[in-house]
Design an enzyme around this catalytic site. Structure first.
Site, PDB file in Angstrom:
ATOM      1  N   CYS A  65      26.993  29.637  49.018  1.00 36.37           N
ATOM      2  CA  CYS A  65      25.690  29.962  49.605  1.00 36.37           C
ATOM      3  C   CYS A  65      25.690  31.324  50.290  1.00 36.37           C
ATOM      4  CB  CYS A  65      25.275  28.870  50.596  1.00 36.37           C
ATOM      5  SG  CYS A  65      23.697  29.214  51.408  1.00 36.37           S
ATOM      6  N   ARG A  68      23.951  31.705  54.493  1.00 30.52           N
ATOM      7  CA  ARG A  68      24.564  30.979  55.595  1.00 30.52           C
ATOM      8  C   ARG A  68      24.373  31.565  56.990  1.00 30.52           C
ATOM      9  NH1 ARG A  68      30.546  30.149  53.668  1.00 30.52           N
ATOM     10  NH2 ARG A  68      30.090  31.641  51.996  1.00 30.52           N
ATOM     11  N   TRP A 235      15.152  28.243  51.699  1.00 28.23           N
ATOM     12  CA  TRP A 235      14.094  28.859  50.894  1.00 28.23           C
ATOM     13  C   TRP A 235      14.768  29.557  49.728  1.00 28.23           C
ATOM     14  CZ3 TRP A 235      14.521  30.109  56.208  1.00 28.23           C
ATOM     15  CH2 TRP A 235      15.357  31.211  56.471  1.00 28.23           C
ATOM     16  N   GLU A 240      17.052  33.428  41.951  1.00 20.33           N
ATOM     17  CA  GLU A 240      17.295  32.064  41.455  1.00 20.33           C
ATOM     18  C   GLU A 240      16.213  31.676  40.457  1.00 20.33           C
ATOM     19  OE1 GLU A 240      17.676  30.449  45.750  1.00 20.33           O
ATOM     20  OE2 GLU A 240      18.926  29.146  44.502  1.00 20.33           O
TER      21      GLU A 240
HETATM   22  N1  ARG Z   1      19.468  27.581  42.336  1.00 17.60           N
HETATM   23  C1  ARG Z   1      18.685  26.393  42.558  1.00 17.60           C
HETATM   24  C2  ARG Z   1      17.314  26.553  41.900  1.00 17.60           C
HETATM   25  O1  ARG Z   1      17.033  27.579  41.360  1.00 17.60           O
HETATM   26  C3  ARG Z   1      18.516  26.112  44.037  1.00 17.60           C
HETATM   27  C4  ARG Z   1      19.784  26.061  44.858  1.00 17.60           C
HETATM   28  C5  ARG Z   1      19.556  26.174  46.355  1.00 17.60           C
HETATM   29  N2  ARG Z   1      18.935  27.420  46.688  1.00 17.60           N
HETATM   30  C6  ARG Z   1      18.544  27.805  47.918  1.00 17.60           C
HETATM   31  N3  ARG Z   1      17.956  28.945  48.038  1.00 17.60           N
HETATM   32  N4  ARG Z   1      18.772  27.047  48.965  1.00 17.60           N
HETATM   33  O2  ARG Z   1      16.479  25.687  41.938  1.00 17.60           O
END
Ligand code: ARG
Length: 363
Positions: A65, A68, A235, A240
């Site tokens: 992560c 953090r 968030w 991602e």
């Molecule tokens: N990578 C995952 C997704 O695209 C989420 C993982 C957690 N991500 C976060 N920003 N807390 O759905």
């Protein structure tokens, strides 16, 4: 087995209480209380502040992560007293409402009863909000990563809708009872339609994504206890969605379409059409979330925040563990400091762990 649990408890209580500036006699008292509990019941239970701090430590120790820095600003809902699937679902709705907060996302965790000889709670979903995926004769509709779970939902009685972005039902299992399905109300699933600040045509791709990633299939381990249902959220970092969920060939695979809309030659890779499309898609994701007032962070800011986290940890005399391959962002990684240094991928507890899927893995 019991000795192991006690040892884990002692390790956790000692470091937790020390960080919270408690006295040695408080530590000793708590440990002897726990030892007694384990002797009688074979297990023990955490005090509310212990699970709260334990969940935060588990975040701080999450090697993959990048977010953090905010580990000590997580809100904990202690729902260890709930028993039925209906109560669990209601607690999930409460979590989603609180965490979503109309777009001003609050990092939140809800903790359900830990695994014991009497109790075992599982949420079958990977995330509380996730889009269905369907393998049909003509190809795949929706999110390919959800195909197996979607099939299971259908077998359990869920009505498939065969859309690109169908939100899956919540599947909850208590003990060995058959799992129960619950449809999420529209009011708890904030979504963002993706448009581009300059390209008018972008909205016609009809892309969207949900606002909050709520991981619901990992086990939280604190002091030897395993919380097998402990959904949590932060968030999104833009990449991602823009560099993985909507871009990966094995996911929504949007780069070829975006590049051709941009009028770039997709025949030859030396035009860097993938890279160009990727940048514009990521601009669109960040722009749309920002304009809708839904919390999101770009990967450059996230890397800076991670740097601050590393500095703060070192000031506190702690080592930062990390998984380099996960910490580097999936686009322009070498523009962040993370790329240029090594991280020790050592597992420290408390932590969040993968656990076996409660449904069969066969195709
Ligand atoms: N990578 C995952 C997704 O695209 C989420 C993982 C957690 N991500 C976060 N920003 N807390 O759905």
């Amino acid at each position: 087995m019991e000795m192991n649990l006690l040892q884990e408890a002692v390790t956790f209580i000692t470091s937790c209480y020390q960080e919270l500036n408690k006295t040695q006699s408080e530590i000793d008292d708590r440990i002897s209380e726990i030892a007694k509990e384990i002797q009688i019941d074979g297990t023990y239970s955490h005090l509310p502040f212990e699970i709260d701090y334990g969940a935060k430590l588990a975040w701080r120790n999450s090697n993959r992560c990048i977010g953090r820095l905010f580990w000590d600003q997580m809100h904990t809902f202690d729902r260890r007293h709930v028993e039925t699937e209906e109560e669990i679902f209601m607690a999930i709705i409460d979590h989603m409402k609180y965490a979503t907060n109309h777009g001003r996302i609050r990092p939140t965790i809800t903790i359900f009863p830990p695994k014991s000889h009497k109790q075992h709670v599982r949420i079958w979903n990977h995330q509380l909000i996730r889009y269905a995926g369907y393998q049909v004769e003509t190809g795949i509709i929706g999110d390919p990563s959800s195909i197996e779970f979607t099939k299971i939902c259908i077998e359990l009685g869920w009505e498939p809708k065969f859309g690109e972005f169908d939100i899956l039902p919540i599947v909850i299992q208590v003990n060995n009872n058959p799992p129960k399905l619950f449809e999420l109300p529209k009011s708890s699933t904030l979504e963002v339609e993706i448009r581009h600040p300059e390209f008018e045509w972008f909205k016609d791709l009809e892309l969207k994504w949900y606002g909050v990633p709520f991981i619901s299939d990992m086990a939280l381990e604190i002091g030897g206890l395993r919380y097998t249902a402990a959904p949590f959220n932060g968030w999104y970092m833009g990449t991602e969605i823009g560099a993985r969920n909507l871009a990966d060939e094995e996911r929504y695979n949007m780069l070829p379409k975006i590049a051709s809309c941009m009028g770039i030659d997709t025949k030859s890779s030396i035009s860097l059409w993938k890279d160009k499309a990727l940048v514009e898609l990521n601009i669109a994701v960040l722009h749309s979330f920002r304009e809708d007032g839904v919390s999101i962070v770009d990967h450059h800011t996230a890397a800076q925040q991670f740097k601050k986290f590393e500095e703060k940890e070192s000031e506190s005399g702690r080592k930062v563990t990390g998984n380099w391959a996960w910490l580097i962002p999936p686009m322009s990684p070498a523009t962040t400091h993370i790329f240029h240094k090594p991280y020790k991928n050592e597992i420290v507890k408390p932590n969040y762990f993968y656990q076996d899927t409660p449904f069969s893995k066969e195709e």
